[in-house]
Design an enzyme around this catalytic site. Structure first.
Site, short mmCIF file in Angstrom:
data_model
loop_
_atom_site.label_atom_id
_atom_site.label_comp_id
_atom_site.label_asym_id
_atom_site.label_seq_id
_atom_site.Cartn_x
_atom_site.Cartn_y
_atom_site.Cartn_z
N TRP A 113 4.56 0.45 9.95
CA TRP A 113 5.05 -0.69 9.17
C TRP A 113 4.45 -2.00 9.67
CZ3 TRP A 113 7.66 -0.24 4.74
CH2 TRP A 113 8.26 1.00 4.47
N ASP A 140 -1.94 2.91 2.55
CA ASP A 140 -1.28 3.09 3.83
C ASP A 140 -1.69 4.47 4.33
OD1 ASP A 140 0.29 2.22 5.85
OD2 ASP A 140 2.14 2.10 4.69
N LYS A 165 20.41 10.54 -7.06
CA LYS A 165 19.05 10.36 -6.57
C LYS A 165 18.20 11.54 -7.02
CE LYS A 165 17.99 7.68 -2.55
NZ LYS A 165 17.80 7.63 -1.12
N PRO A 168 0.81 -1.22 0.00
CA PRO A 168 0.00 0.00 0.00
C PRO A 168 0.84 1.27 0.00
CG PRO A 168 0.10 -0.93 2.21
CD PRO A 168 0.82 -1.89 1.30
N TRP A 188 8.75 -3.31 3.84
CA TRP A 188 7.58 -4.16 3.70
C TRP A 188 7.92 -5.64 3.56
CZ3 TRP A 188 4.35 -5.80 -0.83
CH2 TRP A 188 3.05 -6.12 -0.45
#
Ligand SMILES: [Zn+2]
Ligand SMILES: [Zn+2]
Length: 948
Positions: free
Chosen positions: A515, A80, A590, A41, A557
């Protein structure tokens, strides 16, 4: 003919929607074997990024493939919702920054704001997901903040509690001072950054020994006011050295192996065994706590002292290191915080009070310098953890927290993890396996507001604690008549329970790590075990056959899923996982807002289409490696594979047999046809095999070669059969072949590029309403002819060699040559193909590949003819004629052109032939082109009348 891919995709989307193709695909497979997928999610309060396109593409392909194979693939979306991401957003909206301010405006108001912010960008997520062709069931999405979901989480926690694995302890935990909460180790693992900062070598005066100092190295000067002990290593040799500082003798104690850090000349004046040092007293650099505990400020031993870096003497601040805290506990030292929960120096260190701990560093160093307690400073580069959500540097901080004893189930975690199939395979023992080996107890509690409340109630009278595992249980013990409409804080905090001792029980204030929410989704999404028992107990939806997310989830996850299922003794919760590399910018950096290098999915989709973006990610590099996102690569793919594929279809649609009807049980006879059909079956078989192994990249990479073979060999070599066939049968057979191959391709490629596959399938009228409702093609083994494929490959190698020889002799391919000697035998059909391709009249078998480059007068004439034809075709194109405009009736040429009669025949112009001198041509009506020095051709300019 170019296809506007983005526009075509929009059209297909409308078609899918209108005809409810996704729903139909589920309905069609409803009673078929299940293929279980879990959606990790996302938070809907941020916008989807390019890395989400990557993950969603890798999810969708397998689900479409399995659906076409006849599996029932439920695809529940999930959201989530809890935790810091939402809370930070709400804080911004309310323009507040601290827990104090939250409590001032009221937790209920804050929670309401959180709830409002949960779905800020839900619409964008849904639209994005749909646009890239990821079929996901949003209507039945699970939501982690719903009461049902929370009740399931409570039930899971109760199981953990009943096993004695949920406990409270005072421990040093990674702590975010801005968010005012501790974090779990998997959260910490996601926020490491390289930093360069000052480390210091500090002189601690030894009591009663003049000018003698313990040399101590630290990277965290802010811990120095909280110093409680110095530790040495048992097996290490220590020395006292004499150095001259400002014409004064000074003595330093440090490990012999660390003498390299001393900058000036020295002599060793004394050697120590560790036990000689233990018990020595020293004067701390800051003396605020000298009266607190007589056991403070002694040298002692510890087993965590490093002797490779620093000085072999470790300064220890009891409250700010996990090992320091445990060692101090053994010694019975008093606890003593110098930093408050907001990360600021407390009043008990007056010189620095109120400063943020990191900001205190330079001032502390300055103060030590002034008092001549600093030996030296040194820049130090290391990895430091930051809060994964708010980017504040974390602090290791002693406090009371709730933990799940993961260390007690480490063996089970490792045993279970062995059953998981990882792509790439090295993650299993590497990144994931190593993580499990070092697994720490799960710091579960968060001292926050918007999260699943920890269902533990505490009796104020007898201190008994109970864990509640369901609403029924809660109702039975409830004293207040409070309605349980919302299980969140602050409402749940008002629910008072009755203790066996008749005392009143109140809930502990903590909520839990979000989490834990997402890791529990296999159970909580079904409100298990209160409903849908079969989903788990009968394995209807457990474990997942497939999940896929980015590599950072090995500690997120992927880990929490395994942790929860292991705690529940349910084994693994997923069987196969494709672990994806991160998406970086083209320089390998990044992507971030501050660098301004973020690529928005829309930029790519609007320009090249979703299929192209998906396919780029399937092929750019192995799934687990970082991707340097690059527009040029996508553009190449667009120009290459996608346009070539579409041109192949266009060719078919223009030149196919006029009364074309696909034949059932079609079997090719022509060797070139047999070859491409065999290639097509082999492609099918290999894609199948790779996808069954979840090797998406290897599967996808097969298409480029195939489409190239189809277009640049099969179609190119078949042009004559389509455009100037000797008999109608020849054209029919060629058409059947191309149809068969294109249709099969549309189905084979459908899971990868669902839009173009649909467009192709529709145009070819494949039979089903949608390609995604058709069965995934099965390989027809009997049409595979590996021998022929091998021979064709050999033949093409010869072609390449001959073309190289032509280039070297500077003879164009259009110039026919008489003879070629080759070193292999081929069937006649293949020989004809070779002759035609390299433009020679005879092929003989000899020792090696050799082209006769002699050009006779006759050959020269033929060559000129070809040049003329090419020139006409070129001119046609330049004038804007398209392939359908088959005839240009009026071709003119200079009298010098040889073979002009044949030329007429070859170009099929009926009414041509007016050879004129160049001057005679009316430039208003004709376009002319020079070929060679004196010769020219001319054709009429294109106008509406000439266009046929
Ligand atoms: Zn934070
Ligand atoms: Zn009690």
């Amino acid at each position: 003919m170019q296809l506007d891919f983005p526009k075509t995709e929009e059209k297909i989307l409308k078609f899918w929607q209108k005809k409810k193709i996704f729903e139909k695909s589920l309905k069609k497979t409803k009673n078929k074997p299940k293929f279980v997928f879990y959606e990790g999610p996302p938070f809907a309060n941020g916008l989807p990024g390019i890395h989400h396109l990557l993950a969603r593409a890798f999810k969708d392909i397998i689900l479409r493939y399995k659906t076409m194979q006849g599996f029932y693939v439920e695809r529940r979306a999930g959201w989530d919702t809890h935790g810091l991401p939402t809370e930070t957003e709400a804080e911004k909206k309310l323009n507040i920054k601290s827990k104090k301010e939250i409590e001032k405006i009221g937790i209920d108001k804050f929670i309401e704001e959180c709830r409002n912010n949960v779905f800020t960008h839900k619409k964008e997520w849904e639209e994005f997901t749909e646009r890239i062709g990821f079929w996901l069931d949003f209507k039945n999405a699970y939501i982690t903040c719903s009461n049902d979901y929370i009740e399931s989480l409570w039930w899971i926690l109760k199981q953990v509690w009943d096993k004695g694995l949920l406990y409270q302890d005072y421990k040093v935990v990674p702590y975010c001072s801005r968010c005012g909460t501790s974090l779990s180790s998997h959260e910490v693992a996601q926020g490491y950054k390289k930093v360069k900062e000052n480390s210091v070598y500090v002189k601690f005066p030894v009591k009663g020994e003049k000018n003698t100092y313990l040399l101590v190295w630290t990277t965290t000067p802010w811990t120095l006011p909280g110093n409680s002990a110095i530790y040495v290593d048992l097996g290490t040799k220590y020395v006292k050295i004499e150095v001259k500082k400002n014409n004064k003798k000074e003595y330093y104690i440090l490990a012999e192996s660390c003498l390299g850090i001393i900058d000036e000349g020295y002599k060793i004046v004394e050697e120590f065994k560790t036990k000689d040092l233990i018990g020595k007293k020293y004067k701390p650099p800051f003396s605020y706590f000298e009266g607190l505990d007589p056991k403070y400020y002694h040298i002692n031993k510890a087993d965590f002292v490093e002797t490779e870096q620093g000085t072999g003497l470790v300064h220890s601040a009891i409250m700010y290191g996990e090992e320091d805290f445990e060692r101090a506990k053994e010694q019975g030292l008093k606890r003593n915080h110098v930093i408050d929960e907001n990360g600021r120096m407390k009043n008990n260190v007056p010189l620095f009070k109120g400063l943020f701990f990191k900001d205190a560093d330079p001032l502390i160093i300055e103060d030590l310098k002034k008092r001549k307690l600093l030996y030296k400073e040194e820049m130090y580069e290391h990895e430091y953890p930051f809060c994964w959500r708010c980017k504040t540097p974390l602090i290791y901080y002693a406090k009371n927290s709730w933990f799940i004893k993961m260390t007690a189930v480490r063996k089970d975690l490792i045993k279970n993890s062995k059953k998981i199939n990882w792509v790439p395979a090295h993650i299993k023992k590497g990144r994931f396996g190593e993580w499990l080996k070092e697994v720490k107890d799960w710091n579960l509690s968060r001292e926050r507001y918007w999260g699943t409340p920890l269902p533990i109630w505490n009796c104020e009278k007898c201190n008994k604690q109970i864990c509640i595992g369901s609403l029924d249980e809660l109702k039975k013990l409830q004293v207040t008549s409070h309605k349980l409409q919302d299980l969140h804080r602050p409402f749940i905090d008002k629910v008072i329970l009755k203790c066996k001792c008749n005392g009143e029980m109140k809930r502990v204030p903590e909520v839990i790590d979000c989490w834990f929410d997402s890791g529990s989704m296999p159970f909580a999404q079904w409100h298990y075990p209160f409903e849908n028992k079969g989903k788990i107990n009968k394995n209807e939806s457990f474990p997942a056959d497939y999940i896929s997310e980015a590599i950072d989830q090995t500690r997120g996850w992927f880990y929490t899923l395994l942790a929860v299922s292991t705690l529940l003794n349910k084994g693994i919760s997923y069987k196969n996982v494709v672990c994806l590399g991160l998406v970086l910018d083209e320089k390998g950096q990044k992507m971030s807002k501050s660098k301004g290098n973020i690529i928005v999915p829309k930029q790519v989709i609007d320009k090249f289409g979703a299929d192209c973006a998906r396919f780029y990610f399937y092929t750019v590099n192995p799934a687990g490696e970082s991707k340097r996102f690059n527009f040029k690569d996508i553009q190449d793919l667009h120009k290459g594979l996608f346009n070539t594929l579409w041109q192949s279809y266009t060719f078919f649609s223009i030149y196919k047999d006029k009364d074309f009807k696909p034949k059932k049980d079609f079997q090719p006879k022509n060797l070139l046809d047999k070859w491409i059909v065999s290639r097509s079956e082999n492609l099918n078989s290999q894609v199948d095999k790779n996808l069954d192994n979840f090797d998406i990249v290897s599967a996808a990479r097969l298409f480029e070669g195939f489409v190239d073979d189809l277009s640049n060999w099969h179609i190119r070599r078949s042009r004559k059969r389509f455009q100037r066939p000797e008999t109608e049968e020849i054209k029919q057979e060629a058409s059947q072949t191309l149809y068969y191959v294109l249709l099969k391709l549309s189905q084979t490629i459908a899971p990868f590029t669902p839009f173009i596959a649909e467009e192709l399938y529709q145009k070819l009228d494949g039979g089903e309403e949608s390609v995604h409702l058709s069965d995934y093609p099965k390989t027809k083994e009997k049409l595979i002819d590996n021998d022929l494929e091998k021979k064709m490959a050999e033949l093409r190698e010869i072609v390449a060699e001959v073309l190289a020889q032509r280039a070297e002799a500077k003879i164009k391919v259009r110039q026919p040559l008489q003879k070629l000697e080759i070193n292999k035998k081929f069937e006649n059909d293949l020989l004809e193909l070779l002759k035609d391709e390299v433009n020679v009249k005879d092929v003989v078998i000899g020792k090696k590949i050799k082209l006769d480059t002699k050009i006779t007068k006759e050959l020269k004439g033929e060559g000129e003819l070809r040049e003329s034809i090419r020139a006409v075709n070129q001119l046609r194109k330049e004038c804007g004629y398209i392939s359908e405009d088959l005839i240009v009736t009026d071709i003119m040429g200079s009298p010098n052109i040889h073979n002009i009669e044949v030329f007429t025949e070859e170009t099929k112009s009926e009414n041509y032939k007016q050879v004129k001198t160049e001057k005679e041509i009316d430039e208003n009506k004709y376009v002319k082109k020079k070929i060679g020095e004196k010769d020219f051709i001319a054709i009429p300019k294109l106008n509406k009348k000439t266009k046929i």
